[in-house]
Scaffold this motif. Structure first.
Motif, PDB file in Angstrom:
ATOM      1  N   VAL A 150      30.790  31.577 -45.194  1.00 55.19           N
ATOM      2  CA  VAL A 150      31.774  30.657 -44.623  1.00 55.19           C
ATOM      3  C   VAL A 150      31.072  29.311 -44.456  1.00 55.19           C
ATOM      4  CG1 VAL A 150      33.217  30.165 -42.597  1.00 55.19           C
ATOM      5  CG2 VAL A 150      32.996  32.519 -43.432  1.00 55.19           C
ATOM      6  N   LEU A 151      31.759  28.237 -44.824  1.00 47.83           N
ATOM      7  CA  LEU A 151      31.175  26.909 -44.677  1.00 47.83           C
ATOM      8  C   LEU A 151      30.674  26.700 -43.242  1.00 47.83           C
ATOM      9  CD1 LEU A 151      33.740  24.689 -46.633  1.00 47.83           C
ATOM     10  CD2 LEU A 151      31.476  25.455 -47.394  1.00 47.83           C
ATOM     11  N   PRO A 152      29.510  26.077 -43.093  1.00 47.17           N
ATOM     12  CA  PRO A 152      28.922  25.913 -41.754  1.00 47.17           C
ATOM     13  C   PRO A 152      29.864  25.304 -40.715  1.00 47.17           C
ATOM     14  CG  PRO A 152      27.323  25.282 -43.415  1.00 47.17           C
ATOM     15  CD  PRO A 152      28.630  25.543 -44.136  1.00 47.17           C
ATOM     16  N   GLU A 153      30.665  24.334 -41.106  1.00 46.25           N
ATOM     17  CA  GLU A 153      31.551  23.704 -40.122  1.00 46.25           C
ATOM     18  C   GLU A 153      32.692  24.618 -39.665  1.00 46.25           C
ATOM     19  OE1 GLU A 153      32.779  21.822 -44.157  1.00 46.25           O
ATOM     20  OE2 GLU A 153      30.948  22.608 -43.248  1.00 46.25           O
ATOM     21  N   PHE A 154      32.848  25.770 -40.305  1.00 50.72           N
ATOM     22  CA  PHE A 154      33.882  26.732 -39.922  1.00 50.72           C
ATOM     23  C   PHE A 154      33.298  27.998 -39.307  1.00 50.72           C
ATOM     24  CE2 PHE A 154      36.034  23.987 -42.889  1.00 50.72           C
ATOM     25  CZ  PHE A 154      37.276  23.819 -42.300  1.00 50.72           C
ATOM     26  N   HIS A 155      31.979  28.001 -39.029  1.00 50.98           N
ATOM     27  CA  HIS A 155      31.380  29.144 -38.336  1.00 50.98           C
ATOM     28  C   HIS A 155      31.995  29.274 -36.950  1.00 50.98           C
ATOM     29  CE1 HIS A 155      27.438  29.471 -40.869  1.00 50.98           C
ATOM     30  NE2 HIS A 155      28.535  29.632 -41.581  1.00 50.98           N
ATOM     31  N   SER A 156      32.095  30.472 -36.470  1.00 52.31           N
ATOM     32  CA  SER A 156      32.640  30.796 -35.137  1.00 52.31           C
ATOM     33  C   SER A 156      34.128  30.514 -35.014  1.00 52.31           C
ATOM     34  CB  SER A 156      31.874  30.060 -34.035  1.00 52.31           C
ATOM     35  OG  SER A 156      30.513  30.415 -34.070  1.00 52.31           O
ATOM     36  N   ALA A 157      34.823  30.418 -36.151  1.00 57.26           N
ATOM     37  CA  ALA A 157      36.274  30.202 -36.121  1.00 57.26           C
ATOM     38  C   ALA A 157      37.034  31.489 -36.454  1.00 57.26           C
ATOM     39  CB  ALA A 157      36.660  29.097 -37.106  1.00 57.26           C
ATOM     40  N   GLY A 158      36.316  32.591 -36.632  1.00 60.87           N
ATOM     41  CA  GLY A 158      36.958  33.870 -36.919  1.00 60.87           C
ATOM     42  C   GLY A 158      37.153  34.158 -38.392  1.00 60.87           C
ATOM     43  N   ILE A 159      36.758  33.255 -39.264  1.00 58.73           N
ATOM     44  CA  ILE A 159      36.996  33.427 -40.699  1.00 58.73           C
ATOM     45  C   ILE A 159      36.107  34.523 -41.287  1.00 58.73           C
ATOM     46  CG2 ILE A 159      36.918  32.263 -42.945  1.00 58.73           C
ATOM     47  CD1 ILE A 159      37.641  29.661 -41.350  1.00 58.73           C
ATOM     48  N   GLY A 160      34.849  34.577 -40.883  1.00 62.82           N
ATOM     49  CA  GLY A 160      33.959  35.632 -41.359  1.00 62.82           C
ATOM     50  C   GLY A 160      34.491  37.004 -40.994  1.00 62.82           C
ATOM     51  N   GLY A 161      34.997  37.133 -39.779  1.00 60.44           N
ATOM     52  CA  GLY A 161      35.577  38.404 -39.346  1.00 60.44           C
ATOM     53  C   GLY A 161      36.809  38.773 -40.150  1.00 60.44           C
ATOM     54  N   MET A 162      37.641  37.786 -40.436  1.00 54.43           N
ATOM     55  CA  MET A 162      38.824  38.043 -41.264  1.00 54.43           C
ATOM     56  C   MET A 162      38.404  38.562 -42.640  1.00 54.43           C
ATOM     57  SD  MET A 162      41.080  34.636 -40.444  1.00 54.43           S
ATOM     58  CE  MET A 162      42.252  34.984 -41.750  1.00 54.43           C
ATOM     59  N   LEU A 163      37.410  37.902 -43.234  1.00 55.88           N
ATOM     60  CA  LEU A 163      36.935  38.312 -44.553  1.00 55.88           C
ATOM     61  C   LEU A 163      36.313  39.711 -44.506  1.00 55.88           C
ATOM     62  CD1 LEU A 163      35.451  34.903 -45.694  1.00 55.88           C
ATOM     63  CD2 LEU A 163      37.281  36.149 -46.872  1.00 55.88           C
ATOM     64  N   MET A 164      35.545  40.007 -43.453  1.00 57.90           N
ATOM     65  CA  MET A 164      34.932  41.330 -43.338  1.00 57.90           C
ATOM     66  C   MET A 164      35.991  42.408 -43.176  1.00 57.90           C
ATOM     67  SD  MET A 164      32.538  43.470 -43.325  1.00 57.90           S
ATOM     68  CE  MET A 164      31.030  42.545 -43.303  1.00 57.90           C
ATOM     69  N   ARG A 165      36.951  42.198 -42.299  1.00 60.45           N
ATOM     70  CA  ARG A 165      38.000  43.207 -42.095  1.00 60.45           C
ATOM     71  C   ARG A 165      38.800  43.429 -43.372  1.00 60.45           C
ATOM     72  NH1 ARG A 165      37.916  40.359 -37.330  1.00 60.45           N
ATOM     73  NH2 ARG A 165      39.742  39.104 -37.898  1.00 60.45           N
ATOM     74  N   ALA A 166      39.073  42.354 -44.108  1.00 66.37           N
ATOM     75  CA  ALA A 166      39.814  42.493 -45.362  1.00 66.37           C
ATOM     76  C   ALA A 166      38.980  43.265 -46.390  1.00 66.37           C
ATOM     77  CB  ALA A 166      40.192  41.117 -45.911  1.00 66.37           C
ATOM     78  N   SER A 167      37.672  43.030 -46.424  1.00 61.94           N
ATOM     79  CA  SER A 167      36.801  43.753 -47.363  1.00 61.94           C
ATOM     80  C   SER A 167      36.753  45.235 -47.030  1.00 61.94           C
ATOM     81  CB  SER A 167      35.381  43.164 -47.334  1.00 61.94           C
ATOM     82  OG  SER A 167      35.377  41.841 -47.812  1.00 61.94           O
ATOM     83  N   ILE A 168      36.661  45.552 -45.757  1.00 64.44           N
ATOM     84  CA  ILE A 168      36.645  46.956 -45.323  1.00 64.44           C
ATOM     85  C   ILE A 168      37.970  47.623 -45.683  1.00 64.44           C
ATOM     86  CG2 ILE A 168      36.623  48.471 -43.301  1.00 64.44           C
ATOM     87  CD1 ILE A 168      34.598  46.418 -42.052  1.00 64.44           C
ATOM     88  N   ALA A 169      39.071  46.953 -45.407  1.00 65.38           N
ATOM     89  CA  ALA A 169      40.395  47.522 -45.704  1.00 65.38           C
ATOM     90  C   ALA A 169      40.556  47.752 -47.201  1.00 65.38           C
ATOM     91  CB  ALA A 169      41.496  46.597 -45.181  1.00 65.38           C
ATOM     92  N   LYS A 170      40.119  46.807 -48.017  1.00 65.00           N
ATOM     93  CA  LYS A 170      40.237  46.963 -49.464  1.00 65.00           C
ATOM     94  C   LYS A 170      39.347  48.096 -49.966  1.00 65.00           C
ATOM     95  CE  LYS A 170      40.384  44.551 -53.865  1.00 65.00           C
ATOM     96  NZ  LYS A 170      40.963  45.727 -54.458  1.00 65.00           N
TER      97      LYS A 170
END
Length: 177
Positions: free
Chosen positions: A92-112
């Motif tokens: 995730v781009l550094p300026e978007f860290h701690s915005a929940g995007i990494g978690g969204m991507l991780m949960r989507a990867s696990i679900a897939k």
């Protein structure tokens, strides 16, 4: 920062190539420079963050992007490894860290991974990348081994997540979180 509510997760297309590469170009120096040095960063960017390295994964449908306000701000890349699903990239781009995007991507990867019938997800991170370690531990990953990369570069720490009892989250392609 409440950015995650406006983020769209979707499969990458050929039009996303430059945006995906830009995520690597921006995240790698900040992430790996302090841990492994400039030479490692240069090698990684030249090896894993080029059009030649990225196009096959996009064409195979293995890259997911997080888009915010028309810009790619994060991405994942997955692929099979010894009967398991490997998460090769999650950035995730550094300026978007701690915005929940990494978690969204991780949960989507696990679900897939679960939807595709995988029983386990694996990945590695460089020893000393405490942010990555904490992030993956939060999702239940545990260490399975270490691999020496040599040349003064820290070990790769291999971790896994059994998926059979993991709750996961359904995130449909193109769904706003």
């Amino acid at each position: 920062m409440k950015v995650a509510s406006g983020v769209l997760l979707r499969a990458a297309t050929g039009d996303d190539l430059q945006g995906v590469i830009e995520v690597g170009q921006q995240t790698w120096p900040a992430t790996y420079g302090p841990i492994a040095g400039k030479d490692y960063v240069a090698m990684g960017l030249a090896k894993w963050w080029t059009a030649d390295a990225t196009i096959p994964a996009i064409r195979a449908g293995r890259v997911t992007v997080a888009e915010y306000d028309g810009e790619i701000v994060g991405m994942t890349s997955v692929g099979p490894l010894d009967g398991k699903l490997a998460l090769w990239k999650l950035y995730v781009l550094p300026e978007f860290h701690s915005a929940g995007i990494g978690g969204m991507l991780m949960r989507a990867s696990i679900a897939k991974a679960k939807a595709d019938g995988y029983d386990e997800m694996v990945l590695s991170y460089l020893d000393g990348n405490d942010n990555a370690r904490g992030f993956y531990e939060h999702y239940g990953f545990t260490e399975t081994g270490r691999e020496s990369t040599g040349g003064g570069v820290p070990d790769s720490v291999w971790i896994h997540l059994p998926l059979s009892n993991h709750p996961g989250e359904t995130v449909l392609d193109g769904q706003h979180a």
